[in-house]
Design a protein around this motif. Structure first.
Motif, mmCIF file in Angstrom:
data_model
loop_
_atom_site.group_PDB
_atom_site.id
_atom_site.type_symbol
_atom_site.label_atom_id
_atom_site.label_comp_id
_atom_site.label_asym_id
_atom_site.label_seq_id
_atom_site.Cartn_x
_atom_site.Cartn_y
_atom_site.Cartn_z
ATOM 1 N N HIS A 149 -67.507 71.607 -1.317
ATOM 2 C CA HIS A 149 -67.479 71.666 -2.644
ATOM 3 C C HIS A 149 -66.702 72.733 -3.101
ATOM 4 C CE1 HIS A 149 -69.991 67.991 -2.837
ATOM 5 N NE2 HIS A 149 -69.712 67.824 -4.063
ATOM 6 N N LEU A 180 -71.832 70.314 2.937
ATOM 7 C CA LEU A 180 -71.622 69.568 1.999
ATOM 8 C C LEU A 180 -71.328 70.699 0.799
ATOM 9 C CD1 LEU A 180 -73.694 66.293 1.735
ATOM 10 C CD2 LEU A 180 -71.243 66.780 2.295
ATOM 11 N N TRP A 193 -80.331 63.061 2.534
ATOM 12 C CA TRP A 193 -79.216 62.682 1.538
ATOM 13 C C TRP A 193 -78.027 63.040 1.800
ATOM 14 C CZ3 TRP A 193 -79.936 64.794 -4.233
ATOM 15 C CH2 TRP A 193 -79.062 63.908 -5.130
ATOM 16 N N ALA A 194 -77.991 64.372 2.434
ATOM 17 C CA ALA A 194 -76.715 64.961 2.828
ATOM 18 C C ALA A 194 -76.017 64.062 3.887
ATOM 19 C CB ALA A 194 -76.811 66.390 3.495
ATOM 20 N N VAL A 229 -70.868 58.460 3.451
ATOM 21 C CA VAL A 229 -69.867 57.855 2.531
ATOM 22 C C VAL A 229 -68.559 58.449 2.199
ATOM 23 C CG1 VAL A 229 -69.761 57.334 -0.003
ATOM 24 C CG2 VAL A 229 -71.809 57.070 0.989
ATOM 25 N N ILE A 230 -68.471 59.833 2.563
ATOM 26 C CA ILE A 230 -67.186 60.442 2.122
ATOM 27 C C ILE A 230 -66.302 59.978 3.518
ATOM 28 C CG2 ILE A 230 -65.967 62.781 2.870
ATOM 29 C CD1 ILE A 230 -68.383 63.708 1.372
ATOM 30 N N LEU A 233 -73.481 59.278 -4.644
ATOM 31 C CA LEU A 233 -73.240 59.346 -3.115
ATOM 32 C C LEU A 233 -71.807 59.643 -3.144
ATOM 33 C CD1 LEU A 233 -75.204 56.534 -1.305
ATOM 34 C CD2 LEU A 233 -75.628 58.883 -1.273
ATOM 35 N N GLY A 234 -71.174 60.289 -1.999
ATOM 36 C CA GLY A 234 -69.843 60.719 -1.777
ATOM 37 C C GLY A 234 -69.276 61.807 -2.766
ATOM 38 N N GLY A 265 -70.920 63.248 -5.361
ATOM 39 C CA GLY A 265 -72.112 63.829 -6.370
ATOM 40 C C GLY A 265 -71.662 65.035 -6.734
ATOM 41 N N GLY A 280 -80.717 57.372 -2.617
ATOM 42 C CA GLY A 280 -79.685 56.542 -2.273
ATOM 43 C C GLY A 280 -79.157 55.275 -3.155
ATOM 44 N N ASN A 336 -74.553 61.233 2.372
ATOM 45 C CA ASN A 336 -73.319 61.438 1.547
ATOM 46 C C ASN A 336 -72.245 61.775 2.285
ATOM 47 O OD1 ASN A 336 -73.450 62.293 -1.665
ATOM 48 N ND2 ASN A 336 -75.492 62.365 -0.844
ATOM 49 N N TRP A 372 -76.815 70.740 -2.937
ATOM 50 C CA TRP A 372 -76.275 71.485 -1.616
ATOM 51 C C TRP A 372 -76.585 72.922 -1.722
ATOM 52 C CZ3 TRP A 372 -77.215 66.949 -0.201
ATOM 53 C CH2 TRP A 372 -76.598 65.967 -0.651
#
Length: 279
Positions: free
Chosen positions: A278, A274, A126-127, A133-134, A75-76, A78, A70, A130, A83
């Motif tokens: 992408h 995630l 972590w996902a 943050v999105i 983050l957001g 990345g 973190g 993220n 993923w």
């Protein structure tokens, strides 16, 4: 039991909701960091580290690894490779583990079993961070895929369930329940797309992101895949508990079992969502 479940749920919501809707993602990130470290402790206990110091050390190590990710990791916005690595691990590894069943899991060395679980918990957290943050709308759309699939599968399975999905792992699950869960997710996607068009949220939902990038048909296929992966996550934890002879991952959440019992289906869905975002 019902009273315990309600009290626990109310206390969790009283902490979770303010953290989730806080202007800054950090309260939510920290709260979920505590939960994921507890899940690491539970995982260690289920996989051979029954002594308290060893299990606690695993939970602490997981918290430190998540904290480092973190603080140092992007983050957001990345990179996508973690993923997509999660996609490969859950699709290929999940199929292999479920194929082996409760008998095959204990044959894996205990140290490797612990490491696999901690790595999956780390990636899932972590996902989750993220996704927050999105945006809140994006995160909730991912979480609700799991919840909608679970609720629809429960009622569909009770009403129509005849063909057992994995009787050696989870006797209560049926193919009809799985298909009902997928139908529930498609309904959720349609409603969320309509809501995104009508109201101005802090971010686009996963459904809107996917419909813009791969079309409505592609979005529907992706939503079905995520619903299926939620079942894989649920079965994986059920397999581990059955191999360990445990009904719940712990008793940390009275009336609900443990943290793992609540997040198992989310672990594959979050990183894969995630990855799809992408595209």
């Amino acid at each position: 039991m019902l009273r315990q479940r309600v009290i626990t749920a109310v206390i969790l919501m009283a902490v979770l909701l303010p953290a989730l809707f806080a202007p800054h993602p950090m309260p939510f990130v920290l709260f979920t960091l505590v939960l994921i470290s507890a899940a690491g402790w539970e995982w260690a206990r289920l996989n051979g580290l029954a002594t308290p110091p060893a299990a606690i050390a695993c939970g602490v190590a997981l918290a430190v690894a998540c904290g480092v990710a973190g603080l140092l990791g992007p983050l957001g916005a990345g990179p996508a490779w973690p993923w997509w690595l999660g996609v490969a691990v859950w699709v290929l590894g999940g199929a292999a583990v479920l194929r082996g069943g409760p008998v095959g899991w204990p044959a894996v060395p205990a140290a490797l079993r612990v490491l696999i679980g901690l790595a999956l918990l780390w990636l899932g957290w972590w996902a989750l961070a993220n996704a927050r943050v999105i945006g809140i709308n994006f995160l909730l759309s991912v979480l609700c895929i799991v919840w909608a699939a679970d609720i629809a599968a429960y009622f569909g399975g009770r009403a129509f369930g005849k063909r057992k999905l994995a009787p050696a792992i989870s006797p209560g699950k049926s193919w009809e329940g799985v298909f009902s869960g997928m139908a529930g997710v498609l309904l959720l996607a349609a409603l969320w797309l309509a809501a995104d068009q009508r109201w101005d949220f802090d971010s686009m939902s996963l459904f809107t992101v996917l419909s813009l990038r791969i079309g409505l048909a592609g979005m529907a296929i992706a939503a079905l895949a995520l619903a299926g992966l939620s079942v894989v996550g649920d079965l994986f934890e059920s397999l581990v508990k059955r191999a360990a002879g445990a009904k719940d991952s712990s008793h940390l959440l009275p009336g609900h079992g443990g943290v793992l019992d609540r997040v198992d289906a989310l672990l594959p869905v979050l990183p894969v969502a995630l990855a799809l975002a992408h595209l």
